[in-house]
Design an enzyme around this catalytic site. Structure first.
Site, mmCIF file in Angstrom:
data_model
loop_
_atom_site.group_PDB
_atom_site.id
_atom_site.type_symbol
_atom_site.label_atom_id
_atom_site.label_comp_id
_atom_site.label_asym_id
_atom_site.label_seq_id
_atom_site.Cartn_x
_atom_site.Cartn_y
_atom_site.Cartn_z
ATOM 1 N N LYS A 131 111.231 42.304 10.280
ATOM 2 C CA LYS A 131 110.013 42.351 10.605
ATOM 3 C C LYS A 131 109.251 41.407 9.626
ATOM 4 O O LYS A 131 109.687 41.276 7.902
ATOM 5 C CB LYS A 131 109.267 44.018 10.590
ATOM 6 C CG LYS A 131 109.162 44.389 9.203
ATOM 7 C CD LYS A 131 108.896 46.015 9.429
ATOM 8 C CE LYS A 131 108.594 46.346 7.756
ATOM 9 N NZ LYS A 131 108.455 47.763 7.621
ATOM 10 N N ARG B 123 101.372 58.942 9.238
ATOM 11 C CA ARG B 123 101.574 57.410 10.599
ATOM 12 C C ARG B 123 101.560 57.218 11.550
ATOM 13 O O ARG B 123 100.874 58.187 12.752
ATOM 14 C CB ARG B 123 101.896 55.960 9.818
ATOM 15 C CG ARG B 123 101.046 55.083 9.148
ATOM 16 C CD ARG B 123 101.817 54.275 8.172
ATOM 17 N NE ARG B 123 103.195 54.053 8.876
ATOM 18 C CZ ARG B 123 104.142 52.884 7.812
ATOM 19 N NH1 ARG B 123 103.512 52.279 6.342
ATOM 20 N NH2 ARG B 123 105.200 53.028 8.319
ATOM 21 N N TYR C 171 89.450 28.659 -15.165
ATOM 22 C CA TYR C 171 88.836 28.729 -15.097
ATOM 23 C C TYR C 171 87.798 30.582 -15.526
ATOM 24 O O TYR C 171 88.767 31.083 -16.185
ATOM 25 C CB TYR C 171 88.491 29.848 -13.510
ATOM 26 C CG TYR C 171 88.736 28.503 -12.497
ATOM 27 C CD1 TYR C 171 87.598 27.722 -11.976
ATOM 28 C CD2 TYR C 171 89.653 28.192 -11.520
ATOM 29 C CE1 TYR C 171 87.501 25.916 -11.306
ATOM 30 C CE2 TYR C 171 89.496 27.366 -10.491
ATOM 31 C CZ TYR C 171 88.357 25.730 -10.555
ATOM 32 O OH TYR C 171 88.856 25.005 -9.746
ATOM 33 N N MET D 127 93.806 27.860 -7.177
ATOM 34 C CA MET D 127 94.389 28.012 -5.977
ATOM 35 C C MET D 127 95.578 27.268 -5.803
ATOM 36 O O MET D 127 96.287 27.538 -5.296
ATOM 37 C CB MET D 127 93.951 26.839 -4.866
ATOM 38 C CG MET D 127 93.275 27.062 -4.002
ATOM 39 S SD MET D 127 92.522 25.563 -2.430
ATOM 40 C CE MET D 127 91.350 27.331 -2.280
HETATM 41 C C1 LIG Z 1 109.288 48.535 6.879
HETATM 42 C C2 LIG Z 1 110.597 49.408 8.047
HETATM 43 C C3 LIG Z 1 111.233 49.746 7.387
HETATM 44 C C4 LIG Z 1 112.226 49.398 6.019
HETATM 45 O O1 LIG Z 1 111.732 49.681 4.923
HETATM 46 P P1 LIG Z 1 111.931 49.281 3.472
HETATM 47 O O2 LIG Z 1 111.532 50.031 2.677
HETATM 48 O O3 LIG Z 1 111.778 47.304 3.631
HETATM 49 O O4 LIG Z 1 113.625 49.390 3.313
HETATM 50 C C5 LIG Z 1 112.625 50.566 7.572
HETATM 51 N N1 LIG Z 1 111.844 51.491 8.968
HETATM 52 C C6 LIG Z 1 111.113 51.913 9.529
HETATM 53 C C7 LIG Z 1 109.958 52.440 10.655
HETATM 54 C C8 LIG Z 1 110.088 50.305 9.314
HETATM 55 O O5 LIG Z 1 108.950 50.111 9.614
#
Ligand SMILES: *Cc1c(COP(=O)(O)O)cnc(C)c1O
Length: 362
Positions: A35, A130, A254, A302
């Site tokens: 993802k 969640r 800055y 930046m």
């Molecule tokens: C992102 C995610 C994972 C992977 O989690 P990590 O901590 O990066 O290993 C596993 N299951 C779900 C449902 C996720 O959203």
């Protein structure tokens, strides 16, 4: 010439870490979680190195299409399931498996016209609060899904809140196992932290490692990459584009947030918050210059940061600066250490690298 900033994705490290996940997963099959554009590494760039995975897990339908376009015919799982009814058409067309975590998604399935029944992962909220059905509603959701002609096999999943910490996973796995004990179907529970720290503690047909595949440590600073035998898959590097020599009382950048106590040579590196280097990093954040560990001084701008050249007196215009990952000379700066200095986690730094930063493989 473009700015000298560059992300380098290390293919050998990706393959090593996947293999590490497979060994930690014992007999479970392994979803490579890709993802967020493979945690900022680029789906197209990591794909070849993750071919040995049993499937790819992600959230965006657009990313699922990209994985299929690369020629992947194996399983792809949508971890949050579909967002609207027409997403189910894409699931049919691309053969995507999808999580089902709420009644609205079952309603959409029930209304979906398809020739091909779909494989779903019914998700329980076992305490994370969640996504997912509450334990007392899980069985009725299963029964409803099981009655739908649109649904093929039903697998069971949940997500863990504390696999990386002292609370552990038992409070959730007990609920999950109790509620699902006489239901058929494959199980998927573990993220990276659970795969590494709690292997074998719960039945798992599929594990879902993400961060560990990229060499990030889910339970840093309790453990580090060496402890878990993980290799950094991303290096963010740039070069010095200027040098200044300060005398006692001179300030930097800055807000004049840093004042030199005595003579000080500093380097100006071409990286800033517009590249994804966190602005929360303050004086003391570790940086490598020509492979030598030193510290950032002053604020992140930046497009630039300033670094203390005291430990690297030979450094000058063009010297290599490693923000995290591996320097050319071999020295390493774990992304987890930089994240800690910024009050965040390695996940966020990987995902936040800006589009203007070119990416290369090695
Ligand atoms: C992102 C995610 C994972 C992977 O989690 P990590 O901590 O990066 O290993 C596993 N299951 C779900 C449902 C996720 O959203």
């Amino acid at each position: 010439m473009p700015r000298p900033i560059l992300v380098t994705v290390h293919g050998a490290a990706l393959r090593h870490n996947l293999d590490r996940a497979r060994r930690a997963a014992l007999d479970s099959r392994v979803w490579a979680v890709v993802k967020a554009n493979a945690y900022g590494h680029g789906i197209e760039r990591v794909f070849e190195h993750f071919r040995a995975a049993d499937g790819f897990a992600l959230l965006d339908l657009d990313e699922a299409e990209r994985v299929r376009a690369l020629g992947w015919r194996g399983p792809i799982l949508l971890l949050e399931g579909v967002f609207e009814a027409r997403d189910l058409e894409l699931c049919s067309r691309l053969g995507l498996w999808h999580a089902v975590h709420c009644d609205a998604q079952i309603d959409m399935l029930a209304a979906h016209k398809t020739q091909v029944p779909q494989r779903v992962f019914l998700k329980m909220n076992s305490g994370m609060n969640r996504l997912g059905f509450a334990p007392e509603r899980f069985r009725s959701a299963w029964t409803r899904l099981n009655a739908l002609p649109q649904v093929d096999e039903i697998s069971l999943m949940t997500h863990l809140s504390d696999a990386d910490g002292p609370r552990g996973i038992a409070h959730q796995t007990e609920v999950f196992e109790r509620v699902t004990q006489d239901l058929p179907g494959e199980r998927s529970v573990a993220n990276s932290a659970a795969t590494l720290r709690h292997a074998g503690q719960t039945r798992a047909d599929w594990v879902r490692p993400g961060i560990m595949l990229y060499g990030g440590v889910p339970d840093f600073p309790e453990h580090d990459a060496a402890h878990w035998q993980l290799q950094p898959a991303m290096t963010l590097s740039t070069r010095l584009i200027g040098v200044q020599t300060l005398k006692a009382g001179d300030t930097i950048g800055y807000g004049s947030s840093f004042t030199a106590e005595g003579p000080l040579r500093i380097g100006i590196a071409a990286v800033g918050y517009a590249d994804g280097y966190p602005r929360h990093c303050t004086t003391g954040t570790p940086v490598l210059v020509d492979g030598v560990r030193t510290r950032m001084v002053g604020r992140v701008s930046m497009d630039m940061i300033t670094v203390d050249l005291t430990p690297v007196p030979q450094a000058g215009f063009g010297s290599e600066v490693t923000l995290w990952g591996r320097a050319s000379a071999g020295a390493e700066l774990p992304i987890d250490e930089v994240a800690r200095a910024a009050g965040t986690v390695g996940y966020e730094l990987m995902c936040a690298v800006a589009r203007r930063v070119p990416v290369a493989g090695d």
